[in-house]
Write a protein that holds these residues in place. Structure first.
Motif, short mmCIF file in Angstrom:
data_model
loop_
_atom_site.label_atom_id
_atom_site.label_comp_id
_atom_site.label_asym_id
_atom_site.label_seq_id
_atom_site.Cartn_x
_atom_site.Cartn_y
_atom_site.Cartn_z
N CYS A 1 -8.35 -9.49 0.18
CA CYS A 1 -6.96 -9.75 0.56
C CYS A 1 -6.75 -9.52 2.05
O CYS A 1 -6.09 -10.31 2.73
CB CYS A 1 -6.04 -8.86 -0.27
SG CYS A 1 -4.33 -9.46 -0.37
N VAL B 1 0.44 -9.57 -8.21
CA VAL B 1 0.67 -8.70 -7.07
C VAL B 1 -0.15 -9.16 -5.86
O VAL B 1 0.35 -9.24 -4.74
CB VAL B 1 0.30 -7.24 -7.43
CG1 VAL B 1 0.37 -6.35 -6.19
CG2 VAL B 1 1.24 -6.72 -8.52
N PHE B 2 -1.41 -9.48 -6.09
CA PHE B 2 -2.30 -9.96 -5.03
C PHE B 2 -1.70 -11.17 -4.32
O PHE B 2 -1.73 -11.27 -3.09
CB PHE B 2 -3.64 -10.33 -5.66
CG PHE B 2 -4.62 -11.00 -4.73
CD1 PHE B 2 -5.55 -10.25 -4.02
CD2 PHE B 2 -4.62 -12.38 -4.57
CE1 PHE B 2 -6.46 -10.87 -3.16
CE2 PHE B 2 -5.51 -13.01 -3.72
CZ PHE B 2 -6.44 -12.25 -3.01
N CYS C 1 -0.77 -5.34 -0.89
CA CYS C 1 -0.99 -6.09 -2.13
C CYS C 1 -2.42 -5.93 -2.63
O CYS C 1 -2.66 -5.86 -3.83
CB CYS C 1 -0.66 -7.56 -1.91
SG CYS C 1 1.10 -7.86 -1.61
N THR D 1 1.03 -6.92 4.57
CA THR D 1 1.25 -7.29 3.16
C THR D 1 -0.07 -7.46 2.41
O THR D 1 -0.15 -7.14 1.23
CB THR D 1 2.07 -8.60 3.06
OG1 THR D 1 1.42 -9.64 3.79
CG2 THR D 1 3.48 -8.40 3.59
N SER D 2 -1.09 -7.94 3.11
CA SER D 2 -2.39 -8.11 2.43
C SER D 2 -3.01 -6.76 2.10
O SER D 2 -3.63 -6.60 1.04
CB SER D 2 -3.34 -8.93 3.30
OG SER D 2 -3.64 -8.27 4.51
N GLU E 1 1.22 -12.04 -3.67
CA GLU E 1 2.39 -11.82 -2.82
C GLU E 1 2.02 -11.55 -1.37
O GLU E 1 2.90 -11.53 -0.50
CB GLU E 1 3.22 -10.66 -3.37
CG GLU E 1 3.84 -10.91 -4.74
CD GLU E 1 4.93 -11.97 -4.74
OE1 GLU E 1 5.31 -12.45 -3.64
OE2 GLU E 1 5.40 -12.31 -5.84
N TRP E 2 0.74 -11.35 -1.07
CA TRP E 2 0.34 -11.09 0.31
C TRP E 2 0.79 -12.20 1.25
O TRP E 2 1.13 -11.96 2.41
CB TRP E 2 -1.19 -10.93 0.42
CG TRP E 2 -1.91 -12.25 0.40
CD1 TRP E 2 -2.40 -12.90 -0.69
CD2 TRP E 2 -2.17 -13.11 1.52
NE1 TRP E 2 -2.96 -14.10 -0.34
CE2 TRP E 2 -2.83 -14.25 1.03
CE3 TRP E 2 -1.91 -13.02 2.88
CZ2 TRP E 2 -3.23 -15.30 1.85
CZ3 TRP E 2 -2.30 -14.07 3.71
CH2 TRP E 2 -2.96 -15.19 3.19
N ALA F 1 -3.33 -4.32 -6.20
CA ALA F 1 -4.10 -5.09 -7.17
C ALA F 1 -5.37 -4.36 -7.58
O ALA F 1 -5.76 -4.34 -8.76
CB ALA F 1 -4.44 -6.47 -6.60
#
Length: 206
Positions: free
Chosen positions: A70, A118-119, A93, A89-90, A121-122, A97
């Motif tokens: 991510c 969830v992943f 997330c 965000t990465s 949403e990065w 995750a």
């Protein structure tokens, strides 16, 4: 659960799936030429990314692998000029995750599904720049795309679209995860020798 360290083979897998996922990102990004998709290309990515990500999750048994994957995407979008926000965000997330997958001991479909939502949403972080610096962002496209395109995008890029986008990404991720699981069961499960219970088939509503 016994803690395992990420090895060279794991890093190779991360690299391979990072390339596959980036291809999905590139394809999704192309849809941005349609004004409304400047916001919702993230949903396309969530759908397309389900195929490589679910396969990657089945090959993941160490905490940190998903975070690295991510984070690579966040760094890639920063280099591409999407701003630094996707790095944050990465990381968030990816860690979340990873934690969800670990709770499911890397074998639970329910946890894989939640982790992928969830992943996914990065990618919202890569869109923050156009909401925070809307005028400057749109002006950078005026010369190449024309006034009509800029005005159409301006009508879509509103602050209230961020929560809408987040919810839509979850929906897209659910669709993408089930597509990924279906393809995995059909083409890869026998070769990779995953047990059938690894991918439980939901009961058909009567």
């Amino acid at each position: 659960m016994e803690k395992k360290r990420i090895g060279v083979k794991d890093l190779v897998n991360i690299g391979i799936f990072a390339v596959l996922y980036f291809i999905a990102f590139f394809i999704a990004g192309i849809t941005g030429f349609i004004p409304v998709m400047t916001v919702f290309y993230s949903v396309v990515l969530a759908v397309l990314g389900g195929i490589p990500c679910i396969l990657f999750f089945t090959k993941t048994d160490k905490f940190g692998m998903v975070t690295i994957l991510c984070l690579l995407m966040g760094i890639a979008t920063f280099v591409m000029g999407y701003g630094p926000y996707a790095i944050g965000t990465s990381l968030i997330c990816g860690l979340a995750a990873d934690f969800i997958l670990r709770v499911g001991q890397y074998k639970s479909w329910k946890h894989m599904l939640i982790a992928y939502c969830v992943f996914s949403e990065w990618v919202i972080g890569s869109q923050v720049i156009m909401f925070l610096y809307k005028d400057a962002y749109l002006e950078s496209y005026r010369a190449s795309q024309g006034d009509a395109y800029v005005e159409a995008v301006s009508a879509v890029v509103k602050s209230y679209m961020i929560p809408v986008d987040i919810v839509c990404v979850i929906v897209g991720a659910i669709v993408g995860a089930y597509i990924g699981r279906t393809i995995l069961k059909k083409h890869f499960m026998q070769e990779l020798r995953f047990p059938e219970e690894y991918f439980p088939v939901p009961a058909v509503p009567k």
